[in-house]
Write a protein that holds these residues in place. Sequence first.
Motif, PDB file in Angstrom:
ATOM      1  N   LEU A  82       0.770  -1.241   0.220  1.00 50.75           N
ATOM      2  CA  LEU A  82      -0.041  -0.046   0.143  1.00 50.75           C
ATOM      3  C   LEU A  82       1.054   1.284   0.109  1.00 50.75           C
ATOM      4  O   LEU A  82       0.397   2.172  -0.534  1.00 50.75           O
ATOM      5  CB  LEU A  82      -0.782   0.033   1.289  1.00 50.75           C
ATOM      6  CG  LEU A  82      -2.148  -1.126   1.237  1.00 50.75           C
ATOM      7  CD1 LEU A  82      -2.775  -1.246   2.578  1.00 50.75           C
ATOM      8  CD2 LEU A  82      -3.027  -0.486   0.049  1.00 50.75           C
ATOM      9  N   THR A  86       0.847   4.053  -3.105  1.00 48.90           N
ATOM     10  CA  THR A  86       0.136   5.122  -2.524  1.00 48.90           C
ATOM     11  C   THR A  86       1.204   6.393  -2.292  1.00 48.90           C
ATOM     12  O   THR A  86       0.984   7.553  -2.849  1.00 48.90           O
ATOM     13  CB  THR A  86      -0.483   5.241  -1.043  1.00 48.90           C
ATOM     14  OG1 THR A  86      -1.526   4.316  -1.303  1.00 48.90           O
ATOM     15  CG2 THR A  86      -1.223   6.499  -1.115  1.00 48.90           C
ATOM     16  N   ARG A  89       1.307  10.269  -0.019  1.00 44.35           N
ATOM     17  CA  ARG A  89      -0.165  11.079  -0.059  1.00 44.35           C
ATOM     18  C   ARG A  89      -0.695  10.528   1.350  1.00 44.35           C
ATOM     19  O   ARG A  89      -0.661   9.647   1.764  1.00 44.35           O
ATOM     20  CB  ARG A  89      -1.055  10.468  -1.138  1.00 44.35           C
ATOM     21  CG  ARG A  89      -0.308  10.943  -2.694  1.00 44.35           C
ATOM     22  CD  ARG A  89      -1.355  10.936  -3.721  1.00 44.35           C
ATOM     23  NE  ARG A  89      -1.741   9.588  -3.900  1.00 44.35           N
ATOM     24  CZ  ARG A  89      -1.303   8.731  -4.925  1.00 44.35           C
ATOM     25  NH1 ARG A  89      -0.167   9.151  -5.338  1.00 44.35           N
ATOM     26  NH2 ARG A  89      -2.009   7.486  -4.883  1.00 44.35           N
ATOM     27  N   GLU A  91      -3.709   9.782   2.077  1.00 45.73           N
ATOM     28  CA  GLU A  91      -4.668   9.051   2.479  1.00 45.73           C
ATOM     29  C   GLU A  91      -4.322   7.406   2.581  1.00 45.73           C
ATOM     30  O   GLU A  91      -4.918   6.479   2.974  1.00 45.73           O
ATOM     31  CB  GLU A  91      -5.656   8.537   1.204  1.00 45.73           C
ATOM     32  CG  GLU A  91      -4.981   8.127  -0.071  1.00 45.73           C
ATOM     33  CD  GLU A  91      -4.312   9.363  -0.918  1.00 45.73           C
ATOM     34  OE1 GLU A  91      -4.026   8.982  -2.271  1.00 45.73           O
ATOM     35  OE2 GLU A  91      -4.035  10.482  -0.383  1.00 45.73           O
ATOM     36  N   LEU A  92      -2.700   7.474   2.698  1.00 45.27           N
ATOM     37  CA  LEU A  92      -2.187   6.452   3.253  1.00 45.27           C
ATOM     38  C   LEU A  92      -2.457   5.789   4.367  1.00 45.27           C
ATOM     39  O   LEU A  92      -2.422   4.927   4.904  1.00 45.27           O
ATOM     40  CB  LEU A  92      -0.610   6.418   3.006  1.00 45.27           C
ATOM     41  CG  LEU A  92       0.150   5.120   3.209  1.00 45.27           C
ATOM     42  CD1 LEU A  92      -0.137   3.917   2.583  1.00 45.27           C
ATOM     43  CD2 LEU A  92       1.854   5.742   3.116  1.00 45.27           C
ATOM     44  N   TRP A  95      -5.273   3.755   4.786  1.00 49.07           N
ATOM     45  CA  TRP A  95      -5.096   2.557   4.180  1.00 49.07           C
ATOM     46  C   TRP A  95      -4.216   1.565   5.231  1.00 49.07           C
ATOM     47  O   TRP A  95      -4.636   0.363   5.627  1.00 49.07           O
ATOM     48  CB  TRP A  95      -4.417   2.294   2.900  1.00 49.07           C
ATOM     49  CG  TRP A  95      -4.779   3.244   1.823  1.00 49.07           C
ATOM     50  CD1 TRP A  95      -4.156   3.894   0.789  1.00 49.07           C
ATOM     51  CD2 TRP A  95      -6.025   3.663   1.569  1.00 49.07           C
ATOM     52  NE1 TRP A  95      -4.904   4.677   0.241  1.00 49.07           N
ATOM     53  CE2 TRP A  95      -6.383   4.603   0.626  1.00 49.07           C
ATOM     54  CE3 TRP A  95      -7.540   3.336   2.315  1.00 49.07           C
ATOM     55  CZ2 TRP A  95      -7.175   4.971   0.153  1.00 49.07           C
ATOM     56  CZ3 TRP A  95      -8.396   4.193   1.650  1.00 49.07           C
ATOM     57  CH2 TRP A  95      -8.298   4.916   0.695  1.00 49.07           C
ATOM     58  N   TRP A 186     -12.612   6.222  -3.128  1.00 51.78           N
ATOM     59  CA  TRP A 186     -11.787   7.491  -2.936  1.00 51.78           C
ATOM     60  C   TRP A 186     -11.210   7.751  -4.225  1.00 51.78           C
ATOM     61  O   TRP A 186     -10.910   8.949  -4.513  1.00 51.78           O
ATOM     62  CB  TRP A 186     -10.987   7.085  -1.773  1.00 51.78           C
ATOM     63  CG  TRP A 186      -9.707   8.256  -1.575  1.00 51.78           C
ATOM     64  CD1 TRP A 186      -8.873   8.354  -2.245  1.00 51.78           C
ATOM     65  CD2 TRP A 186      -9.876   9.663  -0.993  1.00 51.78           C
ATOM     66  NE1 TRP A 186      -8.118   9.707  -1.731  1.00 51.78           N
ATOM     67  CE2 TRP A 186      -8.713  10.399  -1.079  1.00 51.78           C
ATOM     68  CE3 TRP A 186     -11.096  10.062  -0.187  1.00 51.78           C
ATOM     69  CZ2 TRP A 186      -8.624  11.564  -0.612  1.00 51.78           C
ATOM     70  CZ3 TRP A 186     -10.905  11.366   0.448  1.00 51.78           C
ATOM     71  CH2 TRP A 186      -9.576  12.027   0.158  1.00 51.78           C
ATOM     72  N   TYR A 187     -10.778   6.759  -4.911  1.00 51.97           N
ATOM     73  CA  TYR A 187      -9.967   7.009  -6.097  1.00 51.97           C
ATOM     74  C   TYR A 187     -10.758   6.894  -7.538  1.00 51.97           C
ATOM     75  O   TYR A 187     -10.285   6.774  -8.564  1.00 51.97           O
ATOM     76  CB  TYR A 187      -9.052   5.698  -6.209  1.00 51.97           C
ATOM     77  CG  TYR A 187      -7.638   5.859  -5.482  1.00 51.97           C
ATOM     78  CD1 TYR A 187      -7.085   7.008  -5.389  1.00 51.97           C
ATOM     79  CD2 TYR A 187      -7.464   4.870  -4.613  1.00 51.97           C
ATOM     80  CE1 TYR A 187      -5.992   7.285  -4.315  1.00 51.97           C
ATOM     81  CE2 TYR A 187      -6.269   4.987  -3.425  1.00 51.97           C
ATOM     82  CZ  TYR A 187      -5.767   6.084  -3.417  1.00 51.97           C
ATOM     83  OH  TYR A 187      -4.604   6.404  -2.570  1.00 51.97           O
ATOM     84  N   THR A 191     -12.249   2.509  -9.884  1.00 52.74           N
ATOM     85  CA  THR A 191     -11.373   1.409  -8.998  1.00 52.74           C
ATOM     86  C   THR A 191     -12.584   1.013  -8.208  1.00 52.74           C
ATOM     87  O   THR A 191     -12.298  -0.266  -7.767  1.00 52.74           O
ATOM     88  CB  THR A 191     -10.759   2.300  -8.058  1.00 52.74           C
ATOM     89  OG1 THR A 191      -9.614   3.164  -8.835  1.00 52.74           O
ATOM     90  CG2 THR A 191     -10.072   1.881  -7.064  1.00 52.74           C
ATOM     91  N   LEU A 236      -7.744  -1.220  -5.077  1.00 49.35           N
ATOM     92  CA  LEU A 236      -6.881  -0.116  -4.180  1.00 49.35           C
ATOM     93  C   LEU A 236      -5.499   0.106  -4.760  1.00 49.35           C
ATOM     94  O   LEU A 236      -5.070   1.392  -5.048  1.00 49.35           O
ATOM     95  CB  LEU A 236      -6.844  -0.333  -2.592  1.00 49.35           C
ATOM     96  CG  LEU A 236      -6.803   0.792  -1.784  1.00 49.35           C
ATOM     97  CD1 LEU A 236      -7.855   1.967  -2.201  1.00 49.35           C
ATOM     98  CD2 LEU A 236      -6.888   0.573  -0.314  1.00 49.35           C
ATOM     99  N   ALA A 240      -4.544   3.433  -6.243  1.00 51.12           N
ATOM    100  CA  ALA A 240      -3.570   4.251  -5.723  1.00 51.12           C
ATOM    101  C   ALA A 240      -2.278   4.647  -6.772  1.00 51.12           C
ATOM    102  O   ALA A 240      -1.660   5.863  -6.839  1.00 51.12           O
ATOM    103  CB  ALA A 240      -3.077   3.795  -4.539  1.00 51.12           C
TER     104      ALA A 240
END
Length: 244
Positions: A82, A86, A89, A91-92, A95, A186-187, A191, A236, A240
């Motif tokens: 992940l 990602t 960023r 949002e990591l 995750w 989110w993506y 996705t 995901l 990402a």
Amino acid sequence: MSVMLMALAAAYGAAVGLLLPRPAYRMAVEPEDGWRTTCPGGHALTGAARGWLGPGRCPGCGPYGPGALTMATVTALACAALAAATGPRPELLAWLLMAPAAVLLTAVDWRVRRLPDALTLPLAAAAAGVLGLVAGWTGETGAWRRALLGGLLLAACYLLLHGVNRSGLGLGDVKLAAGLGVALGWYGWRTLVTGGAAGVLLGGLYAAGLVLVRRRDRPTVMPLGPFMIVGAFGGLLLGAAAAP
């Protein structure tokens, strides 16, 4: 930077993964049963062994539940992947918080065909809440609204499937779909569709394999949650990696 981020994510995943065997064992019970309070040998879990975090080990008969090394390795690899996809960023953070819960859900569902509300509902709430904070920080409120809608849509799809096949798909799968849908949404819609469809496809392939191997007209009751999680994980990663 990316190598260091992956290393940090892997270290975090390994540390958290070491805490998962005990809850995986205690939660792996039938829906009508309470959480386990004894080891497989029947000894009462008392003191620190009765807690919810850490390796499963009984002073009288030794280790129990999923292997701590296995749980740590799987969680570490998931977190590292992940982080690689990602990057730095924000949002990591979401995750990395969701990954250990997903590993725990996979372990429980695979053992007893159950997705506890104590895990699925907080997973969905945490995904929505943390991504909401990320959106407020970065100004990506559109992505957050899409994520919330994605959770609702994926849960609605699974609710429809539950209505069609109640014996093969439970409400736990519907609740899990809400959290996974928030993350995938989110993506973007692509996705969401990719990750959601991948879970159904993987589950279908596994069921078909059971029919072929066991030569039955119908497969035995199988857990769908692990396939949903693996499919969403793949979606995901792709989302990402493709994000600007």
